[in-house]
Scaffold this active site. Structure first.
Site, PDB file in Angstrom:
ATOM      1  N   MET A 296       0.860  -1.180   0.000  1.00 25.22           N
ATOM      2  CA  MET A 296       0.000   0.000   0.000  1.00 25.22           C
ATOM      3  C   MET A 296       0.894   1.228   0.000  1.00 25.22           C
ATOM      4  O   MET A 296       1.816   1.340   0.809  1.00 25.22           O
ATOM      5  CB  MET A 296      -0.966   0.001   1.170  1.00 25.22           C
ATOM      6  CG  MET A 296      -0.398  -0.159   2.534  1.00 25.22           C
ATOM      7  SD  MET A 296      -1.741  -0.052   3.750  1.00 25.22           S
ATOM      8  CE  MET A 296      -0.953  -0.728   5.200  1.00 25.22           C
TER       9      MET A 296
ATOM     10  N   ARG B 237      -4.137  -2.746  11.024  1.00 26.55           N
ATOM     11  CA  ARG B 237      -3.891  -2.226  12.369  1.00 26.55           C
ATOM     12  C   ARG B 237      -3.970  -3.333  13.418  1.00 26.55           C
ATOM     13  O   ARG B 237      -3.196  -3.337  14.376  1.00 26.55           O
ATOM     14  CB  ARG B 237      -4.871  -1.090  12.678  1.00 26.55           C
ATOM     15  CG  ARG B 237      -4.478   0.201  11.980  1.00 26.55           C
ATOM     16  CD  ARG B 237      -5.533   1.273  12.033  1.00 26.55           C
ATOM     17  NE  ARG B 237      -5.001   2.506  11.425  1.00 26.55           N
ATOM     18  CZ  ARG B 237      -5.727   3.547  11.082  1.00 26.55           C
ATOM     19  NH1 ARG B 237      -7.043   3.528  11.280  1.00 26.55           N
ATOM     20  NH2 ARG B 237      -5.170   4.618  10.543  1.00 26.55           N
TER      21      ARG B 237
ATOM     22  N   HIS C  72       3.789   3.080  12.431  1.00 25.43           N
ATOM     23  CA  HIS C  72       3.133   2.833  11.151  1.00 25.43           C
ATOM     24  C   HIS C  72       1.686   2.364  11.299  1.00 25.43           C
ATOM     25  O   HIS C  72       1.233   2.006  12.368  1.00 25.43           O
ATOM     26  CB  HIS C  72       3.968   1.897  10.265  1.00 25.43           C
ATOM     27  CG  HIS C  72       4.022   0.465  10.675  1.00 25.43           C
ATOM     28  ND1 HIS C  72       4.416  -0.527   9.821  1.00 25.43           N
ATOM     29  CD2 HIS C  72       3.729  -0.157  11.831  1.00 25.43           C
ATOM     30  CE1 HIS C  72       4.372  -1.690  10.423  1.00 25.43           C
ATOM     31  NE2 HIS C  72       3.956  -1.503  11.626  1.00 25.43           N
ATOM     32  N   GLU C  73       0.969   2.431  10.178  1.00 22.40           N
ATOM     33  CA  GLU C  73      -0.476   2.184  10.102  1.00 22.40           C
ATOM     34  C   GLU C  73      -1.257   3.161  10.976  1.00 22.40           C
ATOM     35  O   GLU C  73      -2.282   2.813  11.567  1.00 22.40           O
ATOM     36  CB  GLU C  73      -0.823   0.738  10.492  1.00 22.40           C
ATOM     37  CG  GLU C  73      -0.155  -0.310   9.650  1.00 22.40           C
ATOM     38  CD  GLU C  73      -0.420  -0.152   8.163  1.00 22.40           C
ATOM     39  OE1 GLU C  73      -1.412   0.488   7.797  1.00 22.40           O
ATOM     40  OE2 GLU C  73       0.384  -0.649   7.365  1.00 22.40           O
ATOM     41  N   GLY C  74      -0.798   4.388  11.035  1.00 24.74           N
ATOM     42  CA  GLY C  74      -1.444   5.402  11.864  1.00 24.74           C
ATOM     43  C   GLY C  74      -0.777   5.446  13.214  1.00 24.74           C
ATOM     44  O   GLY C  74      -0.873   4.508  14.003  1.00 24.74           O
TER      45      GLY C  74
END
Length: 601
Positions: A163, A299, A442-444
């Protein structure tokens, strides 16, 4: 536990079959062809591949990062061997339907499978795991044409996926991305822009790499409402779907990381020559919604990965503490007495207990989240399905943030248990911490997760998610019949009341100018909420362990259950009371953080 044993033999069966009753999933039509025996066989295969092929090169890949010579990426051969074994096992397609060539396994079981690989070698594991996440988006939102072009070979691992969200100037602010997509007469798009920190963004492990790229179509709405999602392959496909010429996607450089060094992190350029072909997934301007499907599941995977790396470090320091002799303890504390193993020292026990509570709490938490996915996907009651979906949505920020906050803390304590040895590269304790330090980012980032929880998830649909969570917790606490766990439940119950009071207060504050204070205090709310949730998760484990203690004469298994109960006591007695500070800060609308001026730093 031997150094090459990734997970205690009792751990996953306990979590899956005792705590979650995962065997009952086989009574649901989707999983009716499975049994506990098939689940165990899959887990056994995962354990063997992870132990034999992923674990041995974890430290080697850390010391020998991928290299880019300006034309292609190279890495140690062991990565390719392990990746091929993973894809040939069918694990990439494990959760997909039999009709798609998958194993049609529950998410709960596939998450447990992931545990072996994350404990063994998170870097090499990144390649197939990111591919699975990309497949999820394509399978849910792409046209049949795009599915037919990419999915079959992604499911077999012949193609991998990524992604591509982040841009150099924008970071987490996706509203500010500048990558563009211009529609062509043939229905494809031409992509132009750059992305950074793209994990697994280039390598030679597969025949093709399918990037899921966020971009804006000119003339679309401003901000996040104008974002679209595209499948952008490294190599274009010919009319017969065979791999064709190189697409206008280029690696501009590898990023050298603190940890996860065996996995490429890349800067990618799209459309330098104006010929980067991309294919729209779904409809224009809905890209962020589609990507969040991938990100929300990712997540949970990030949280679980953080728990597993924390667990691996815990087991590593536990083995060391059992073997390392130093000092003496009363009554055998005379100079002529033999030195004792450091595991017998009180402070080392404290550090090991904390690691156990953090890592095994995170494992159980994320498996609960995965089990929620299975319950939702197989639920025939529309009302219950909606309720469970809201519960999962509410818990997702916690499933990502809490394990990724406390997994690295466990690894930090692991270094401390080893003392000076933990600070050297001759021992792996420091690598576990370095690898895990990525997960809060990462991933927010965890700050983003706290804001998501504080301003959105707790309040959406009239607070339905928190109502369902309170119902689930209350049911569990009321059903406890074991004395030791009942005491722990009694200690948690008042904090449920405190949380309710905080939320009532904040619901009023959010309607006033004081709402700005919550931007600085969101982490305090996350601390309160997550700690209460994890306390409940530990009580679930302790209750089951206490019930099972009398059912076995096996000493090792009894020790395992005693360990669960003691870790639960540690978490409730040592960690839960720490949120009293955060409760006070929120009830008083503390403005210290938001009142701070940039010029004062």
């Amino acid at each position: 536990m031997a150094a090459d044993t990734l997970i205690n033999d009792f751990e996953l069966p306990f979590q899956l079959y005792d705590v979650l009753n995962a065997e009952t999933l086989t009574k649901r039509p989707k999983f009716a062809e499975h049994s506990r025996e098939t689940f165990d066989a899959v887990l056994g295969t995962a354990n063997k591949i992870a132990t034999d092929l992923f674990l041995p090169h974890n430290h080697m890949a850390d010391k020998n990062e991928p290299q880019f010579d300006g034309k292609k990426v190279s890495m140690i051969d062991d990565v390719k061997v392990a990746f091929d074994a993973f894809r040939e096992s069918g694990f990439i397609a494990g959760r997909y339907r039999f009709d798609d060539g998958g194993m049609q396994l529950p998410e709960t079981v596939m998450t447990a499978v992931a545990g072996y690989f994350m404990a063994a070698n998170p870097s090499t594991t990144a390649y197939p795991f990111l591919t699975t996440a990309a497949i999820n988006v394509i399978s849910h939102f792409a046209s049949d044409e795009i599915k037919d072009a990419f999915m079959p070979r992604m499911l077999t691992g012949e193609f991998t996926g990524t992604m591509a969200l982040t841009e150099p100037h924008a970071g987490s602010s996706l509203a500010d991305i500048k990558t563009t997509a211009v529609k062509q007469d043939d229905g494809s798009y031409r992509i132009k822009g750059s992305k950074i920190y793209i994990s697994a963004g280039d390598h030679e492990l597969s025949d093709n790499i399918v990037h899921l790229v966020l971009a804006k179509v000119p003339g679309g709405p401003a901000g996040v409402k104008g974002i679209s999602l595209f499948a952008v392959p490294k190599y274009r496909l010919n009319d017969d779907l065979s791999v064709g010429e190189r697409n206008d996607v280029h690696l501009t450089g590898l990023i050298h990381k603190l940890g996860y060094r065996g996995a490429t992190s890349t800067a990618l350029s799209f459309g330098d020559a104006g010929e980067c072909h991309g294919y729209l997934i779904g409809d224009e301007h809905f890209g962020l919604r589609y990507m969040f499907k991938m990100m929300n599941e990712a997540r949970i995977a990030v949280g679980f990965g953080a728990a597993m790396i924390g667990y691996r470090g815990y087991q590593y320091s536990l083995d060391y503490a059992k073997d390392r002799t130093q000092g003496r303890i009363a009554p055998n504390n005379k100079p002529e007495d033999a030195a004792t193993a450091i595991i017998n020292h009180g402070d080392v026990k404290r550090m090991l207990l904390a690691q156990k509570a953090y890592s095994e709490g995170g494992i159980s938490l994320c498996l609960y989240g995965s089990n929620l996915i299975d319950r939702i996907n197989t639920c025939e009651d529309a009302t219950l399905k909606n309720e469970l979906s809201e519960l999962l949505d509410l818990l997702t920020p916690v499933l990502k943030a809490w394990p990724s906050e406390y997994g690295p803390k466990a690894n930090d304590l692991g270094i401390q248990v080893l003392g000076g040895a933990g600070y050297t590269r001759e021992y792996q304790a420091e690598q576990f911490w370095r690898d895990n330090r990525l997960n809060p980012i990462h991933e927010g980032t965890n700050g983003v997760q706290a804001l998501d929880l504080s301003f959105r998830k707790l309040w959406q649909k009239g607070g339905l998610g928190i109502q369902i969570l309170q119902r689930e917790i209350t049911q569990d606490l009321e059903n406890i019949s074991t004395p030791e766990t009942a005491k722990l439940a009694g200690k948690l119950t008042p904090y449920m009341g405190h949380l309710h009071e905080v939320l009532v207060h904040l619901s009023k504050v959010l309607q006033t100018e004081k709402a700005i204070t919550l931007t600085g205090n969101a982490q305090a709310l996350m601390n309160i909420f997550a700690t209460i949730v994890v306390s409940w998760i530990w009580i679930r484990q302790a209750s089951k362990a206490e019930q099972l203690l009398s059912t076995t004469q096996d000493v090792e298994q009894q020790n395992f259950y005693h360990g669960k109960i003691q870790a639960a006591k540690y978490f409730i007695d040592w960690e839960l009371p720490l949120i009293n500070r955060d409760i006070e800060l929120l009830n008083n609308d503390n403005a210290v953080c938001t009142d701070m001026q940039a010029e004062w730093f």
